[in-house]
Design an enzyme around this catalytic site. Structure first.
Site, mmCIF file in Angstrom:
data_model
loop_
_atom_site.group_PDB
_atom_site.id
_atom_site.type_symbol
_atom_site.label_atom_id
_atom_site.label_comp_id
_atom_site.label_asym_id
_atom_site.label_seq_id
_atom_site.Cartn_x
_atom_site.Cartn_y
_atom_site.Cartn_z
ATOM 1 N N ASP A 266 32.319 40.676 44.041
ATOM 2 C CA ASP A 266 33.673 41.059 43.650
ATOM 3 C C ASP A 266 34.651 40.473 44.658
ATOM 4 O OD1 ASP A 266 35.156 43.214 41.761
ATOM 5 O OD2 ASP A 266 36.116 43.161 43.735
ATOM 6 N N ASN A 274 47.146 37.994 42.731
ATOM 7 C CA ASN A 274 47.930 37.772 41.507
ATOM 8 C C ASN A 274 49.356 38.278 41.663
ATOM 9 O OD1 ASN A 274 46.067 36.447 39.865
ATOM 10 N ND2 ASN A 274 45.120 38.353 39.184
ATOM 11 N N HIS A 279 49.506 34.255 38.845
ATOM 12 C CA HIS A 279 48.192 34.148 38.216
ATOM 13 C C HIS A 279 47.549 32.779 38.422
ATOM 14 C CE1 HIS A 279 48.059 38.015 36.136
ATOM 15 N NE2 HIS A 279 49.363 37.867 35.912
ATOM 16 N N ASP A 283 43.744 32.216 39.381
ATOM 17 C CA ASP A 283 42.838 31.334 38.645
ATOM 18 C C ASP A 283 42.166 30.332 39.571
ATOM 19 O OD1 ASP A 283 43.565 32.649 36.359
ATOM 20 O OD2 ASP A 283 44.910 31.073 35.619
ATOM 21 N N GLU A 309 37.520 39.762 38.157
ATOM 22 C CA GLU A 309 37.161 39.070 39.396
ATOM 23 C C GLU A 309 35.740 39.402 39.842
ATOM 24 O OE1 GLU A 309 39.186 42.947 40.678
ATOM 25 O OE2 GLU A 309 39.272 41.507 39.034
#
Length: 401
Positions: A266, A274, A279, A283, A309
């Site tokens: 994680d 974010n 974002h 990404d 994630e």
């Protein structure tokens, strides 16, 4: 109009009519291959389409035999047909991931054309015939060999085409032998190796090539569609459903082998990435982690995006210690990367579990790894935590995937 004559019960078809039929069939196969071609073209399909075109134009040149143009058309026709056979070979080479350089294809057609041009082509349609037949045999035989060992899933269709190519090459070999022993005007040559039987062998080969090309293209299309359905569009990793399905199968195989290890990962404080940087930064972090995973695992290991994630890895045959070392290696690779916008990449927390030959079900292993991941986050994140025996016993009360 098909003119014919009877010689000891055999029908000898008019060469012009035979070549006209062959040309029409070849043109039809060319049109079909172009219409059915996919946007993403394959090297073998391009080579074989070129081969069909060369056979068509070469055959058209032979239609000028017995005319004033035979002087140049006959050598050109022989050169183009030989070039077509070597294009078949070039396409077959690409099925074995071998480079097909155009320079490998030049000598044979040039030699065939020169042999015909220097052997009085204006008066003999078989000028340079032995060289033409020999090089045609060689090109088709080379293609057959490459096709027999072609890689795409050891497809039956490539084996079928290889057999057809071998039969055609064998036919041309006997054609060359009879050409030398009895000559092109003998009854044996005209009956069994003349225009009509040779055209029939050409038709069988070309139809087999066209069929193989379309079948392989369809298989590739189905494979790409399946990959799109199974892959996460952002990271290219397996999506959750595909991973769970493949992992369950892998565990079934591992139950009689050496067990397996499972890692849940994680990205730490991913929401903050974010929120603070947008974002696109998130990404980039997800793609970077996926790249670090792919660089750290074996080809037999499974890596998937479990959701958001969170990522999941199954390592068949790996021990607990090996799985923990791989998790640490992934984090090391990730920390050495830099995002496209220069922002620091997030750290990662891992939960790791493993099993021996008595493999439990996948859901149980995920629950154990999830408990270890929860412990890693509780201890301050950015660490690898292996599941303890007590955690494994308590996992059955934890969340299901």
């Amino acid at each position: 109009m098909i003119a014919h004559s009877l010689q000891e019960g055999a029908i000898v078809l008019d060469p012009f009519s035979v070549r006209l039929v062959l040309g029409l069939v070849t043109l039809t196969l060319i049109v079909i291959s172009c219409v059915s071609s996919q946007r993403r073209r394959s090297p073998y399909a391009e080579w074989w389409r070129v081969a069909l075109c060369l056979f068509f134009v070469g055959n058209a040149a032979f239609l000028l035999n017995d005319t004033a143009s035979q002087l140049w058309a006959n050598p050109v026709g022989k050169a183009l047909v030989v070039a077509g056979t070597f294009c078949l070979w070039a396409g077959a080479r690409t099925l074995r991931n071998r480079r097909a350089s155009p320079w490998l294809l030049v000598p044979a057609p040039v030699l065939s054309g020169l042999a015909s041009a220097l052997d009085d082509p204006g008066t003999s349609v078989w000028s340079g015939g032995l060289v033409y037949l020999g090089l045609t045999t060689l090109g088709i035989a080379l293609a057959a060999t490459e096709l027999w060992f072609a890689k795409p899933v050891r497809s039956r269709i490539t084996r079928f085409l290889a057999l057809i190519a071998w039969l055609t090459a064998l036919y041309y070999l006997f054609r060359a032998i009879i050409f030398v022993v009895d000559g092109p005007n003998s009854d044996v040559f005209r009956t069994f190796f003349g225009y009509a039987p040779a055209a029939l062998m050409h038709l069988v080969l070309l139809v087999a090539v066209s069929s193989t090309m379309n079948t392989l293209s369809n298989k590739q299309l189905i494979k790409r569609l399946r990959e799109r359905a199974e892959r996460d569009h952002l990271t290219g990793l397996l999506n959750r459903g595909a991973f769970l399905d493949l992992a369950a199968r892998s565990l079934d195989r591992a139950s009689s082998d050496r067990g397996a290890a499972l890692i849940l990962a994680d990205l730490d404080n991913f929401k903050a990435v974010n929120d603070e940087h947008g974002h696109s930064a998130g990404d980039s972090a997800l793609r970077a982690f996926a790249e670090a995973c792919n660089s750290s695992v074996r080809s037999t290991d499974l890596v998937g995006r479990y959701g958001g994630e969170e990522f999941i890895l199954l390592l068949p045959g790996a021990t607990q210690q090996r799985a923990e070392a791989i998790a640490s290696e992934i984090s090391s690779r990730l920390s050495a990367m830099s995002s496209p916008d220069g922002l620091p990449l997030p750290t990662v927390s891992y939960g790791v579990t493993s099993t021996g030959p008595d493999v439990p079900d996948l859901a149980f292993m995920i629950n154990v790894a999830d408990a270890a991941l929860y412990s890693a986050k509780a201890q301050g994140r950015n660490r690898v935590v292996g599941a303890e025996p007590a955690e494994r016993e308590a996992a059955t009360e934890h969340r299901m995937p």
